[in-house]
Scaffold this active site. Structure first.
Site, PDB file in Angstrom:
ATOM      1  N   GLU A 138      -2.185   1.762  -1.159  1.00 55.37           N
ATOM      2  CA  GLU A 138      -2.196   0.915  -2.720  1.00 55.37           C
ATOM      3  C   GLU A 138      -2.942  -0.179  -2.178  1.00 55.37           C
ATOM      4  OE1 GLU A 138      -2.661  -0.729  -6.566  1.00 55.37           O
ATOM      5  OE2 GLU A 138      -2.045  -1.998  -4.902  1.00 55.37           O
TER       6      GLU A 138
ATOM      7  N   ASP B  98       2.291  -1.419  -2.388  1.00 56.59           N
ATOM      8  CA  ASP B  98       1.729  -2.322  -3.431  1.00 56.59           C
ATOM      9  C   ASP B  98       0.940  -2.948  -2.386  1.00 56.59           C
ATOM     10  OD1 ASP B  98       1.677  -3.331  -6.021  1.00 56.59           O
ATOM     11  OD2 ASP B  98       2.005  -5.037  -4.642  1.00 56.59           O
TER      12      ASP B  98
END
Lengths: 677, 677
Positions: B424, B395
């Site tokens: 990401e 993330d």
């Protein structure tokens, strides 16, 4: 094996921590940079060096970056800040004002103080700023104060104290926004967390002539009167003629004693007769080698006198250095270890099997005595440097090791940073480019074989844009003693004019081999060859410099235009404009500010008149689409009124088949007169 | 400052000789090579690694060059020869068949023996060969014989002796031409005069899934029955549903305890009520942090069971790793030194002034305890690796230092070369590219925001060609829990089909966030936002997987086509074909031999039927211009007979607005039948 380069202070070695894991900025995509810094870029004195890089960090903090640069690798680094362009691209620049080698590199860092101020402005705009925010700023400023020197330290610690102790938000906000003290603070970043680019890049700074030069090549042997062998004194008498044409470099083929073994006769005949002078490139005889002068030309004293006399005429002497020998060269006797020997105890002559060149011995660069050979060849240059020569045209450098040239040029330029080396290499492109990268100041090109508009456009674009333009300086020659191209073999005067004007306006540096060129010499030794018939390479010639067909006056005019218009003295801004006739070509050169712009249009067909519509890139010309402008032909003096992108040109080989236009933008209109008000 | 890199064994230092001035070959322009070797290229097991370089020397001698490669940096170098292409470009290749890091570099040399043979052939053709020439060859062979090992030494010294002692030209010539012994001799070049490329370049070799993968993202919280919080057991019951659709990676958002401080309510409301589950990305609570499991989902044992059950269905589990904490995370209490503290003794929460995210604490990566922080974060990965996870979706990696990720990924992959990390990061392109360079195995892209033909063509071309394709592997997502793009907000079923087929045929790796995707979930939280209304990020949802509008069957069909046709499992051969309707797009993928070719044509307008003429690059399709060929639509089973470059397509959103064609070339014609003879 050499170790891996790391661009930043990080390591890819598994498990091992980087030296400083908190250096968050990264620097990549640095330009200019040739082969990862393996080779220097080239600039001339006074140039701005514009450096760009991709600089960024994780997250959303503000970044700062400095360009570090220094003259020579023992000097102090100077620094100038980068400014952000778009898409994480940053730019900075500095000016090089000394001959020699510069270095540059980059440091970048996450700038917490700048980030704080940036965020504070946004909080203030939203009305969410608080005393806590100001105290956070005080902490940052206090850290900068500790690194500050002199009065700055007190200024900043006072500022930090004011903000830390603040109790009134409005008053503290006003103080927090102090731009003067902020600028002071920003000058003291935390160097411990800076990222330094992993390479120090180099610049070779040459004198202006490296960029802008007009060469005239001449065989001294053909300057004599009444069939006599020419002398340096004869050359001196020609200096006014050459200077009047506007050249600034006078380049002579080898001036050394010429071998007698296997001497070539006229037109490269393998047999010569008594009295045949032989080829100046068959160097060396009983009279001496690369440090001697062919007695027929004169003495060393005569040569030095010629160098001085040429300088008095604004002409700098360039010598041809060809590292090969005739079988008679003293080196063959004194240093047999510098040659390759065959099993029959003869020296290996030059060969391209099955062709043999028995009058030429190449050096054996793989000799165990390579260091001594290199040193001796370097001494050859030193000898001529001592005679006042600073420009050398180097013959066939691509047949000697690259490492040799790199060592030679670098070591000579360390002592004499004003030296200029022209690479006479006509071979495969990557070989020619390598020679430029490793140090040659200027390079011959394929110009002689680029005659159509498409070829010229493709090739000159390649030559004048990065990466090539950062290290290769083209020198465009319409002809050389070895190259009489098929275009010139037509013998048509317009063909010579076209090739002259193209070379002189496309290239900041160009040259001609004369008087063959201005006298339209055009007959090849045989059909399909590019050799001249009765070439001066093998015999004396007599030239009628006053021939009425001579191009001398036109050449003088073209060189004058080059001298008067700095746009033509560089290649960086060369830009081709579209023209709807494929036998015509149009291109401009401007100064960086586009105040001065030259537009050249050439009809490449020496037989027929052609016309076409040019589609001008007005932005490049700095011309307003809505206002008319004047194009002033500096060759004829004609002035045309043009408007907008599309304009008509017609050029006939019966007149001069080219325009060299100066763009004159500031035409009067009714707006410029009082009665319009 | 680091020292300068030298590509060859030469030096630019003035006056100093290079180590070996006789190493005449140069090596430059090596490809693939990322940032001068700063980063490795990426390949998967079984790939051919094709290496090219510009290799040449001075003069006209023949060159030889070897590609050196090895697995890990302590192995023996293996070597394979380069072959010349054109323009001094050379090529070689090898196959990587082990997971981990390979290295490669190049050696090149002037090959005197090869030169001798080359010249001898030319002399022979001209009839100018002599015994002297043969004796020169004997000397070369004798030198090779001295370096030869085992029987080769005798073979070669015998050969040298035969040639040296020869007296009969014809007999000696026959022996000189011995190709077998020549090949033996060429294997023993003089290594002392070889040039070695100055860098050892690296390759990270991953498993096949790094290149070809189909991801399905799912919120376990929404898999419960009757409004209950979903559990890992509920997810297990869904495995057949997911596997039937043909996915091979099942990716779960964070599974850790969720913070209670500043917990968000439904639709990102800053206030939550009792029973609101909060965001899975607000990691950490009294129950634990990044190594703990949210009790509502189940136990660690349940998780391990899910991993195994998924594997039984051909699904590999991927976990989301988000390095940030809620205010309740145990780290805040146990390691206050890993956070940034404000002057009011509170922890600095995430901010983008004036926006505040008080439920999220970022780590302070500039802490003095950065090494301990890095180690702990590495331990988080190790913990989940121990639970059987090998794929991680990371993330927002762009908000943590690049050096951290490079260290982390490299150190983990040293122990576990089968790990896959998906970056990401939706931020500026150079930041995303840097993350790929430093080690992320796959990368999210801007695909969700590339919806027109021009955008798709430009962007996918950039992603699938070098240099980007050497280090970045795109993973194309039509939607994510954060991105419901405006195209999908139309809610039209054809829009979802179009985005699915594009992702699945443009990208060897793609993924969807389901069941939102297959159930055509399309209402944004508010107009102009890309957030989903009633997003699972903040609340539980119930999905009717059996809804008649579900795309599950089409998805299954598309994934089956991907599985059956290896052309779609890589991006290297992606090629766009021209089509005269700008709302349509056509592209092909082939295997390297062009035996199998897929051609996809998509109507990008989910509202209207469109038709157009495709202009096919027949060379790319491996199709003969003069013979008809069949295009077989694997979606509908329809077969069309096409011929030549220009062919017509019409696609309606009322049916499937795309063709996924298999090219069938070998159609029968009269030439194939006996009676034609």
């Amino acid at each position: 094996m050499t170790s891996k380069t790391r661009e930043d202070r990080t390591t890819a070695d598994s498990g091992r921590y980087p030296v400083e894991g908190r250096a968050r900025a990264v620097i990549e995509g640095v330009s200019p940079e040739i082969d990862a810094g393996r080779f220097p870029i080239k600039r001339v004195i006074g140039d701005r060096v514009v450096v760009e890089a991709d600089i960024f960090a994780d997250g959303h903090d503000q970044i700062s970056a400095d360009l570090l640069y220094r003259f020579a690798d023992d000097a102090e680094w100077m620094r100038t800040p980068f400014v952000a362009l778009v898409n994480d691209r940053w730019q900075s620049e500095f000016v090089v004002d000394q001959l020699g080698r510069y270095q540059y590199t980059i440091v970048a860092w996450v700038d917490h103080l700048k980030t704080w101020r940036h965020d504070f402005d946004r909080r203030l705009a939203a009305g969410t700023h608080s005393l806590i925010d100001i105290k956070i700023g005080a902490d940052h400023i206090a850290a900068h104060a500790k690194r500050a020197r002199g009065e700055d330290a007190k200024t900043l610690s006072d500022w930090a104290g004011e903000l830390a102790d603040a109790t009134d938000l409005d008053a503290a906000t006003a103080r927090a926004l102090d731009g003067v003290r902020l600028a002071t603070a920003l000058a003291y970043p935390d160097e411990a967390l800076q990222t330094q680019y992993g390479r120090e890049l180099e610049i070779v700074v040459d004198r202006e002539r490296a960029r802008f030069s007009s060469w005239y090549e001449l065989f001294p042997r053909s300057t004599g009167s009444n069939g006599a062998h020419g002398t340096f004194g004869d050359v001196e008498r020609l200096l006014p003629y050459i200077a009047q044409m506007g050249f600034d470099v006078l380049y002579l083929p080898p001036v050394h004693p010429i071998g007698r073994g296997f001497r070539k006769g006229p037109n490269n005949n393998v047999d010569s007769e008594a009295g045949d002078p032989g080829s100046p490139w068959a160097i060396g005889a009983a009279e001496g080698g690369h440090k001697s002068i062919l007695p027929e030309l004169g003495s060393l004293e005569d040569f030095r006198h010629l160098v001085g006399a040429a300088a008095d005429h604004g002409l700098e002497m360039a010598l041809d250095i060809a590292f090969q020998t005739s079988p008679d060269h003293p080196y063959v006797r004194e240093h047999p270890e510098w040659f390759r020997w065959r099993p029959d105890n003869t020296v290996q002559y030059a060969e391209n099997p099955p062709k043999k060149y028995q009058d030429i011995y190449p050096f054996e660069f793989e000799t165990d005595a390579w260091r001594e050979l290199w040193q001796e060849l370097r001494d050859v240059f030193c000898f001529w440097i001592e005679q006042g020569v600073r420009i050398f045209r180097v013959d066939n450098p691509h047949t000697k090791p690259f490492a040799f040239w790199e060592w030679l040029i670098n070591s000579l330029k360390t002592e004499h940073p004003d030296l200029i080396f022209l690479s006479e290499s006509f071979t495969r492109p990557k070989v020619m480019y390598r020679l430029a990268k490793l140090g040659f100041t200027q390079s011959y090109t394929y110009y002689a074989w680029r005659n159509t508009a498409w070829e010229i456009r493709e090739y000159l674009t390649e030559l004048t844009t990065p990466p090539l333009s950062d290290y290769l300086r083209p020198n465009l020659w319409p002809n050389t003693p070895d190259i009489l191209n098929e275009y010139l073999q037509s013998g048509r005067r317009p063909a010579f004019i076209i090739r002259l004007i193209l070379a002189a306006t496309l290239g900041a540096s160009y040259g001609i081999y004369g008087p063959a060129f201005e006298l339209l010499e055009h007959v090849p030794s045989e059909p399909g060859k590019e050799e001249y018939l009765d070439s001066e390479k093998y015999q004396l010639r007599q030239w009628n410099l006053d021939h009425p067909n001579s191009l001398r006056d036109l050449i003088a005019q073209v060189n004058q235009i080059r001298h008067d218009n700095a746009e033509l003295q560089q290649n960086r801004t060369l830009h081709f404009h579209t023209i709807d006739n494929p036998t015509m070509i149009a291109y401009s050169k401007s100064d960086a500010e586009r105040r001065n712009v030259m537009l050249t249009v050439v009809n490449l067909d020496p037989y027929h008149s052609h016309s076409g519509w040019i589609d001008l890139d007005l932005d490049v010309l700095g011309v307003d689409e809505t206002r008319p402008f004047q194009v002033h032909d500096l060759l004829t003096g004609d002035r045309y009124l043009w408007s907008g992108r599309h304009n008509f040109v017609q050029l006939s080989p019966d007149a001069i088949p080219a325009h060299i236009f100066k763009i004159r933008r500031h035409l009067l209109t009714e707006h410029d007169f009082d009665y319009f008000m």
